[in-house]
Design a protein around this motif. Sequence first.
Motif, PDB file in Angstrom:
ATOM      1  N   LEU A 172       0.631   4.126  -2.884  1.00  0.00           N
ATOM      2  CA  LEU A 172       0.357   5.538  -2.598  1.00  0.00           C
ATOM      3  C   LEU A 172       1.488   6.442  -3.071  1.00  0.00           C
ATOM      4  O   LEU A 172       1.248   7.537  -3.596  1.00  0.00           O
ATOM      5  CB  LEU A 172       0.132   5.721  -1.101  1.00  0.00           C
ATOM      6  CG  LEU A 172      -1.126   5.073  -0.508  1.00  0.00           C
ATOM      7  CD1 LEU A 172      -1.152   5.249   0.997  1.00  0.00           C
ATOM      8  CD2 LEU A 172      -2.381   5.662  -1.138  1.00  0.00           C
TER       9      LEU A 172
ATOM     10  N   LYS B 216      -3.090   9.268   2.402  1.00  0.00           N
ATOM     11  CA  LYS B 216      -3.873   8.743   3.512  1.00  0.00           C
ATOM     12  C   LYS B 216      -5.061   9.631   3.848  1.00  0.00           C
ATOM     13  O   LYS B 216      -5.983   9.200   4.535  1.00  0.00           O
ATOM     14  CB  LYS B 216      -2.984   8.576   4.742  1.00  0.00           C
ATOM     15  CG  LYS B 216      -1.946   7.478   4.596  1.00  0.00           C
ATOM     16  CD  LYS B 216      -1.245   7.200   5.904  1.00  0.00           C
ATOM     17  CE  LYS B 216      -0.292   6.008   5.757  1.00  0.00           C
ATOM     18  NZ  LYS B 216       0.369   5.681   7.040  1.00  0.00           N
ATOM     19  N   HIS B 217      -5.035  10.853   3.383  1.00  0.00           N
ATOM     20  CA  HIS B 217      -6.137  11.783   3.591  1.00  0.00           C
ATOM     21  C   HIS B 217      -6.638  12.270   2.227  1.00  0.00           C
ATOM     22  O   HIS B 217      -5.875  12.360   1.265  1.00  0.00           O
ATOM     23  CB  HIS B 217      -5.684  12.976   4.441  1.00  0.00           C
ATOM     24  CG  HIS B 217      -5.040  12.584   5.731  1.00  0.00           C
ATOM     25  ND1 HIS B 217      -5.747  12.202   6.842  1.00  0.00           N
ATOM     26  CD2 HIS B 217      -3.725  12.511   6.081  1.00  0.00           C
ATOM     27  CE1 HIS B 217      -4.919  11.914   7.823  1.00  0.00           C
ATOM     28  NE2 HIS B 217      -3.677  12.093   7.390  1.00  0.00           N
TER      29      HIS B 217
ATOM     30  N   ASN C  63       5.696   8.031   4.351  1.00  0.00           N
ATOM     31  CA  ASN C  63       4.496   8.823   4.613  1.00  0.00           C
ATOM     32  C   ASN C  63       4.775  10.322   4.596  1.00  0.00           C
ATOM     33  O   ASN C  63       3.834  11.111   4.602  1.00  0.00           O
ATOM     34  CB  ASN C  63       3.898   8.436   5.968  1.00  0.00           C
ATOM     35  CG  ASN C  63       3.415   7.001   5.981  1.00  0.00           C
ATOM     36  OD1 ASN C  63       2.922   6.491   4.973  1.00  0.00           O
ATOM     37  ND2 ASN C  63       3.547   6.328   7.127  1.00  0.00           N
TER      38      ASN C  63
ATOM     39  N   LYS D  72       0.825  -1.210   0.000  1.00  0.00           N
ATOM     40  CA  LYS D  72       0.000   0.000   0.000  1.00  0.00           C
ATOM     41  C   LYS D  72       0.859   1.260   0.000  1.00  0.00           C
ATOM     42  O   LYS D  72       0.524   2.247  -0.676  1.00  0.00           O
ATOM     43  CB  LYS D  72      -0.917  -0.007   1.217  1.00  0.00           C
ATOM     44  CG  LYS D  72      -1.996  -1.073   1.155  1.00  0.00           C
ATOM     45  CD  LYS D  72      -2.935  -0.962   2.349  1.00  0.00           C
ATOM     46  CE  LYS D  72      -4.039  -2.009   2.255  1.00  0.00           C
ATOM     47  NZ  LYS D  72      -4.970  -1.929   3.413  1.00  0.00           N
ATOM     48  N   ASN D  73       1.943   1.232   0.742  1.00  0.00           N
ATOM     49  CA  ASN D  73       2.810   2.417   0.788  1.00  0.00           C
ATOM     50  C   ASN D  73       3.425   2.711  -0.576  1.00  0.00           C
ATOM     51  O   ASN D  73       3.514   3.868  -1.013  1.00  0.00           O
ATOM     52  CB  ASN D  73       3.918   2.219   1.820  1.00  0.00           C
ATOM     53  CG  ASN D  73       3.377   2.187   3.231  1.00  0.00           C
ATOM     54  OD1 ASN D  73       2.352   2.818   3.525  1.00  0.00           O
ATOM     55  ND2 ASN D  73       4.043   1.456   4.113  1.00  0.00           N
TER      56      ASN D  73
ATOM     57  N   ASN E  63      -0.099  12.749   1.358  1.00  0.00           N
ATOM     58  CA  ASN E  63       0.573  11.483   1.061  1.00  0.00           C
ATOM     59  C   ASN E  63      -0.380  10.380   0.630  1.00  0.00           C
ATOM     60  O   ASN E  63       0.036   9.247   0.435  1.00  0.00           O
ATOM     61  CB  ASN E  63       1.369  11.021   2.292  1.00  0.00           C
ATOM     62  CG  ASN E  63       0.502  10.991   3.544  1.00  0.00           C
ATOM     63  OD1 ASN E  63      -0.724  11.091   3.481  1.00  0.00           O
ATOM     64  ND2 ASN E  63       1.143  10.875   4.697  1.00  0.00           N
TER      65      ASN E  63
END
Length: 305
Positions: free
Chosen positions: A30, A131-132, A115, A26-27, A129
Amino acid sequence: MGCDGGTIPKRHELVKGPKKVEKVDKNAELAAKWKYCALSQEKLKRPIVACDLGRLYNKDSIIEYLLDKSAERPNTEVVAHIRGIKDVKELNLTDNPAWEGERRNIKGDCYEDMNCAMFICPVVGLEMNGKHKFFYLQTCGCVFSERALKEVKTEICHKCGDPFQEDDLVVLNGTKEDVEKLQKTMEERRSKAKTAKKSKKSKDAKVSKKQDAAESCDVPKNTSEAESTPLDGDGSSQSAPGPSTSGECSKELKAPVGPVAGSKRSIQGMKDKSEIYKSLFTSHSSAKRTKDQISNWVTHTPYHF
């Protein structure tokens, strides 16, 4: 049964089971969306632009694509909806003060936080990043987080002060559902722009036709008013009934009666001209020669008929 060296194979080495589904990190996913250009797969660097579907690009790569669309590129289907430079908007991003870039890990012996992002929300301070949820405004290009728009509800941009509406908000790197909604709104906007352009062209054509008609029908104001005014027995002139000639022009144009001005007339048919004057022209009977007087070969004399 043993192999070379007396080893005994196990069951999973002899029997092949179903392959395990590879999971995407996932990282890494993203980071590919929020740190790299969607077209050239290079690291994002200013100036950064976004399309109507919320994808991030380097402006240089978009210009290169628009200049030469025939060149072979790996991700041309990502920018198939971009027709020109007006279909993308340059983003007004806020730098992250905690971002050190590639200078911190030059040797590769330090821990790199995936992140940590290059840009943040100017209102709340959340890092961009992935996540939002982040939005950008199509009017000014400023970028904000969803939390900032919910906590501080306003119709004016927090950064530049320009007014905006809810339709001007575009999600950056949204889900499949978000992309489908953005695509529908993009198609509706383009269809409305086409109809408005066609209606504007038709209105301009009508206005030009009316102006041409008005120019052709204009009558000079200083016309002689006493051209054909009948006189009474007392000697006083009376104006003929009907609309004045200085007003509107007649819709139907009547054909002029009699010989048209500028039409060709034969000089020999003019009764007011003398025979001496008519004999000056080659159309007179005295200028014509008989068959005996005409030679068998063509000369340059204008009296040859």
